[in-house]
Design a protein around this motif. Structure first.
Motif, short mmCIF file in Angstrom:
data_model
loop_
_atom_site.label_atom_id
_atom_site.label_comp_id
_atom_site.label_asym_id
_atom_site.label_seq_id
_atom_site.Cartn_x
_atom_site.Cartn_y
_atom_site.Cartn_z
N MET A 1 3.90 -3.92 -10.91
CA MET A 1 3.26 -5.21 -11.12
C MET A 1 3.24 -5.59 -12.61
N ASN A 2 2.95 -6.86 -12.86
CA ASN A 2 2.82 -7.38 -14.23
C ASN A 2 1.42 -7.98 -14.39
N PRO A 3 0.48 -7.27 -15.03
CA PRO A 3 -0.89 -7.77 -15.14
C PRO A 3 -1.01 -9.11 -15.87
N ALA A 4 -0.15 -9.35 -16.84
CA ALA A 4 -0.24 -10.59 -17.60
C ALA A 4 0.16 -11.80 -16.76
N LYS A 5 1.18 -11.65 -15.92
CA LYS A 5 1.69 -12.78 -15.14
C LYS A 5 1.01 -12.94 -13.79
N SER A 6 0.63 -11.85 -13.16
CA SER A 6 0.07 -11.95 -11.80
C SER A 6 -1.07 -10.94 -11.62
N PRO A 7 -2.21 -11.17 -12.29
CA PRO A 7 -3.33 -10.21 -12.21
C PRO A 7 -3.87 -10.04 -10.79
N TRP A 8 -3.80 -11.10 -9.96
CA TRP A 8 -4.36 -10.98 -8.62
C TRP A 8 -3.42 -10.22 -7.69
N MET A 9 -2.15 -10.22 -7.98
CA MET A 9 -1.23 -9.34 -7.25
C MET A 9 -1.50 -7.89 -7.64
N VAL A 10 -1.84 -7.69 -8.91
CA VAL A 10 -2.25 -6.35 -9.37
C VAL A 10 -3.50 -5.92 -8.62
N ALA A 11 -4.44 -6.85 -8.44
CA ALA A 11 -5.68 -6.54 -7.72
C ALA A 11 -5.38 -6.13 -6.28
N PHE A 12 -4.44 -6.82 -5.64
CA PHE A 12 -4.06 -6.48 -4.27
C PHE A 12 -3.44 -5.09 -4.21
N ALA A 13 -2.54 -4.80 -5.15
CA ALA A 13 -1.90 -3.48 -5.19
C ALA A 13 -2.92 -2.39 -5.48
N ALA A 14 -3.88 -2.67 -6.39
CA ALA A 14 -4.92 -1.70 -6.72
C ALA A 14 -5.82 -1.44 -5.52
N PHE A 15 -6.09 -2.49 -4.74
CA PHE A 15 -6.89 -2.34 -3.51
C PHE A 15 -6.17 -1.45 -2.51
N LEU A 16 -4.86 -1.63 -2.38
CA LEU A 16 -4.08 -0.76 -1.50
C LEU A 16 -4.19 0.70 -1.94
N VAL A 17 -4.14 0.92 -3.25
CA VAL A 17 -4.25 2.29 -3.77
C VAL A 17 -5.60 2.89 -3.39
N THR A 18 -6.69 2.14 -3.60
CA THR A 18 -8.02 2.69 -3.30
C THR A 18 -8.20 2.89 -1.79
N PHE A 19 -7.65 1.98 -0.99
CA PHE A 19 -7.77 2.13 0.47
C PHE A 19 -7.03 3.39 0.94
N CYS A 20 -5.80 3.56 0.46
CA CYS A 20 -5.02 4.75 0.85
C CYS A 20 -5.64 6.02 0.29
N SER A 21 -6.17 5.92 -0.93
CA SER A 21 -6.82 7.08 -1.55
C SER A 21 -8.07 7.48 -0.78
N ALA A 22 -8.90 6.48 -0.39
CA ALA A 22 -10.11 6.77 0.39
C ALA A 22 -9.74 7.36 1.75
N SER A 23 -8.65 6.87 2.34
CA SER A 23 -8.19 7.42 3.63
C SER A 23 -7.76 8.87 3.47
N GLN A 24 -7.05 9.16 2.37
CA GLN A 24 -6.67 10.54 2.10
C GLN A 24 -7.92 11.41 1.94
N ASP A 25 -8.92 10.91 1.23
CA ASP A 25 -10.17 11.65 1.06
C ASP A 25 -10.80 12.01 2.39
N ILE A 26 -10.85 11.03 3.30
CA ILE A 26 -11.46 11.25 4.62
C ILE A 26 -10.78 12.41 5.35
N VAL A 27 -9.45 12.37 5.40
CA VAL A 27 -8.72 13.38 6.17
C VAL A 27 -8.73 14.73 5.46
N VAL A 28 -8.65 14.74 4.13
CA VAL A 28 -8.71 16.01 3.39
C VAL A 28 -10.06 16.68 3.61
N ASP A 29 -11.15 15.91 3.55
CA ASP A 29 -12.48 16.49 3.80
C ASP A 29 -12.57 17.07 5.20
N ALA A 30 -12.02 16.34 6.17
CA ALA A 30 -12.05 16.83 7.55
C ALA A 30 -11.20 18.09 7.69
#
Length: 416
Positions: A109-138
């Motif tokens: 991504m390019n934060p200067a040109k498309s910060p909200w696309m960066v936000a979407f990509a960052a949200f995907l990272v946190t969602f996938c990361s939180a999902s990994q956390d759930i299954v790793v804990d289990a």
């Protein structure tokens, strides 16, 4: 009420540390620790360098919501089994592959040109990361026996801290020499060992009574938990055990500067020296839990946590002293690392293996409530009470959690 184990195992400690189970716990902890700061400190630095407005940067903290709300989709991982690798490993590999790809996407991504696309990509990272956390804990709960939970939890936290250090410290250092995009690609590649561990490690044994419908996966974990004697007291304990430690930690940086320590002194002693003290505490806490069990560890480490908080009150009296600062920080981080290891093992021991993902996600989300609510008024208290009285109050705030131990994890409680 709470599973505990105070009988030493016959297997030498070094063999337990180097076992397959502990190695997997360490590697998976590392994989869970890497993504966290890629959407916080590293991303903030990238956006600042790119000239993004501070208001926009501030709103990016909202992309971390999946970490708080992960209990919402955790029942899916208890209910459904993918047609490859098994109930836990299948979901874990999917989460890891999705996480790696989302980090790569964020790096492109390019934060200067498309910060909200960066936000979407960052949200995907946190969602996938939180999902990994759930299954790793289990997976960790189902892979480890009750005897192994203490050491396994401490090694998981050890790996988690190492992953955070690589992402934050290593990521920012690398960004001075290469592009942020390349930094994110390197961080994505660092997740590959976790994926290899997922494929190579065995699937936990199947437990009878797993939910047959999604409704059961949502309702049964709650029904099973609240059918236990003292269920509400345990929830209160989960919230209050580290509340004094949490309140004190929220105001330590302003305290150091107010006492007269320079930012260089704070960085050298608190951040670097304190980090290694935390790792030592986490590791030694796991070893001690093998000897005395989870219940007694909660008592010992809880007392040490409270005592370490009182050390800040003493530092407020002494004033500017590098020696005392080093001692207080070492003791506080050591005891906090021990307490966290026992705390995580305790919560894992609470879960029913039929609903591990959902119950652990609920408990870990509940654990985060005091971090927000208890920390909010600390500035007001510190301003009106003064530093010495404030830290004495933080020490006393540990008492409810310690008193609840008598019911939730008695010293001579049930052992396996």
């Amino acid at each position: 009420m709470v599973p505990d184990e105070s009988q030493p195992t016959d297997v030498p400690i070094i063999k337990q540390i180097l076992s397959r189970k502990m190695t997997v716990a360490l590697i998976m902890g590392f994989s869970c620790g890497v993504p966290l700061l890629l959407t916080i400190s590293v991303l903030q630095a990238w956006m600042k360098k790119a000239g993004v407005d501070l208001t926009v940067i501030g709103t990016f903290s909202l992309v971390g919501l999946p970490y708080t709300l992960k209990f919402v989709w955790a029942p899916l991982f208890d209910r459904f089994t993918l047609p490859f690798l098994g109930r836990r490993k299948g979901w874990l590999l999917v989460a890891q592959v999705a996480l790696l790809l989302s980090i790569v996407l964020l790096g492109l991504m390019n934060p200067a040109k498309s910060p909200w696309m960066v936000a979407f990509a960052a949200f995907l990272v946190t969602f996938c990361s939180a999902s990994q956390d759930i299954v790793v804990d289990a997976y960790r709960r189902e892979d480890l026996t009750d005897k192994e939970l203490g050491l396994g939890s401490s090694l998981y936290i050890y790996g988690y801290r190492a992953g955070m250090l690589l992402a934050s410290g290593g990521g920012l250092i690398l960004a001075d020499h290469i592009s942020f995009s390349m930094v994110y690609l390197i961080m994505a590649a660092s997740l590959i060992p976790g994926m290899v561990a997922t494929v190579m490690t065995p699937e936990p044994e199947k437990v009878s009574g797993q939910p047959d419908t999604l409704a059961q996966a949502v309702v049964e974990p709650l029904r099973e938990y609240f059918s236990r004697e003292g269920a509400l007291l345990i929830l209160l304990f989960v919230m209050f055990y580290k509340i004094g430690d949490t309140m004190a930690s929220a105001m330590t940086t302003p305290f150091y500067l107010d006492v007269g320590f320079s930012m260089t002194e704070v960085g050298a002693v608190v951040k670097i020296f304190g980090f290694w003290a935390t790792l030592l505490g986490t590791f030694s806490g796991g070893i001690l839990m093998l000897k005395i069990g989870i219940n007694r560890s909660l008592w010992v480490f809880g007392f040490l946590q409270a005592l370490s908080t009182a050390g800040f009150a003493w530092l407020a009296v002494v004033g500017h002293s590098i020696g005392w600062l080093s001692g207080v920080i070492a003791f506080e981080n050591l005891s906090s690392g021990m307490g966290t290891a026992a705390y995580v093992a305790f919560m894992a021991a609470l879960t029913d293996k039929r609903f591990t993902a959902t119950q652990y996600a609920l408990l870990s989300s509940l654990m985060g409530i005091p971090r927000v609510l208890a920390a909010a008024p600390t500035g007001f208290f510190a301003k009106h009470l003064g530093w010495e009285s404030f830290f004495i109050c933080c020490t006393l705030a540990a008492l409810p959690g310690m008193l609840l131990l008598m019911k939730c994890a008695p010293w001579n409680g049930a052992r396996h």
